[in-house]
Design a protein around this motif. Structure first.
Motif, mmCIF file in Angstrom:
data_model
loop_
_atom_site.group_PDB
_atom_site.id
_atom_site.type_symbol
_atom_site.label_atom_id
_atom_site.label_comp_id
_atom_site.label_asym_id
_atom_site.label_seq_id
_atom_site.Cartn_x
_atom_site.Cartn_y
_atom_site.Cartn_z
ATOM 1 N N HIS A 22 -1.000 -4.819 2.967
ATOM 2 C CA HIS A 22 -0.555 -3.845 3.962
ATOM 3 C C HIS A 22 -0.241 -4.553 5.271
ATOM 4 N N ASP B 170 0.813 -1.218 0.000
ATOM 5 C CA ASP B 170 0.000 0.000 0.000
ATOM 6 C C ASP B 170 0.847 1.269 0.000
ATOM 7 N N GLU B 171 1.969 1.260 0.715
ATOM 8 C CA GLU B 171 2.813 2.454 0.780
ATOM 9 C C GLU B 171 3.463 2.754 -0.569
ATOM 10 N N LYS C 178 0.757 4.186 -2.782
ATOM 11 C CA LYS C 178 0.502 5.560 -2.343
ATOM 12 C C LYS C 178 1.542 6.513 -2.911
ATOM 13 N N ASN C 179 2.813 6.109 -2.878
ATOM 14 C CA ASN C 179 3.874 6.957 -3.415
ATOM 15 C C ASN C 179 3.731 7.143 -4.917
#
Length: 288
Positions: A225, A194-195, A198-199
């Motif tokens: 996640h 997820d990170e 997101k980026n």
């Protein structure tokens, strides 16, 4: 996120693996969300390599995992199904012998019963691994400094994800492998943290929530996640979060535009996928 850590499918035995051996809840959730068949035995093969050479250009693809229903069949039946020549059939027999599917002493290898993937709709799982960024020893963001500070219980700047490199590598494969499996009647699902997603959405124009689906040319993501505890802190428990699917924006059959650089130059016959799979041992048998 490492493929071997996220989906730990490995069988070191010469015999077929036990059904659902060590299957984790998040692995089951991920496979169901990815579209793996339910209620039937499903095989998982890891590290499948498809390497071909020819006058139309070389093919060299690596698939993290291939998932498909498993059935009892024979090399002869598969050769008929895929309209293989005698030379291609002999090569398939050799592959099956090499991984122990057929005993070397077997006198009728073409009619010996073996477990094979049913490849009407193959599912390829690609895990977007995240390489590590941070190598500045002066400010202590290298792995050695971060590890030293961690074991001494001191505050530290831990290395992060090398998002730029991961995103660049992902884009070069995203369209080609998805187009390839689409041609075979299946699909590729890209597993992403997820990170990292997101980026990507913060630094590019991509917004997965706004992308419409297409009748055929879709990109499929599965987002993972780390769960949080009651205080909102991240734990080490991995979980499936959501699926995202939408129009790739390019025709997988090509459009005579520069976006064609994203697509494979050749579309190998499906029997080549069968050969690539049978070169690998069966890593897991699952019933979801």
């Amino acid at each position: 996120m490492c493929p071997r850590r996220l989906l730990a499918f490995k069988n070191d035995l010469s015999s077929p693996p036990k059904v659902n051996s060590k299957l984790q809840p998040y692995e089951r959730d991920l496979l169901i969300a990815a579209g793996a068949p339910r209620g039937v035995p499903v095989g998982v093969w890891s590290e499948v390599y498809l390497k071909l050479s020819g006058y139309e250009g070389d093919i060299n693809y690596h698939f993290d995992y291939v998932v498909a229903p498993i059935v009892s069949s024979t090399i002869h039946n598969e050769a008929v199904r895929f309209r293989m020549t005698d030379a291609q059939t002999d090569a398939l027999v050799a592959d099956a012998r090499r991984v122990g599917l057929i005993a070397r002493a077997e006198r009728t290898p073409r009619t010996s019963a073996i477990l094979v993937p049913e490849l009407t709709s193959p599912l390829v799982i690609e895990v977007m691994t995240a390489s590590t960024s941070g190598s500045d020893t002066e400010v202590g963001t290298d792995i050695r400094s971060a590890f030293r500070d961690a074991i001494m219980n001191r505050g530290h700047e831990a290395p992060g994800i090398n998002k730029r490199q991961v995103c660049g590598r992902m884009v070069t494969q995203l369209f080609a492998k998805t187009a390839l499996t689409s041609e075979w009647g299946g699909k590729t699902v890209w597993v992403i943290q997820d990170e990292l997603l997101k980026n990507i959405e913060l630094t590019t124009r991509l917004k997965t929530s706004l992308i419409p689906k297409h009748a055929s040319d879709n990109i499929s993501l599965a987002v993972m996640h780390y769960e949080t505890d009651a205080d909102g802190r991240k734990t080490t428990n991995t979980a499936f979060r959501m699926s995202a699917e939408g129009d790739a924006g390019v025709s997988f059959h090509g459009s005579d535009k520069y976006t064609d650089i994203l697509l494979p130059g050749r579309l190998p016959e499906k029997y080549e996928l069968l050969r690539a799979i049978l070169r690998r041992p069966l890593a897991a048998i699952l019933t979801l």
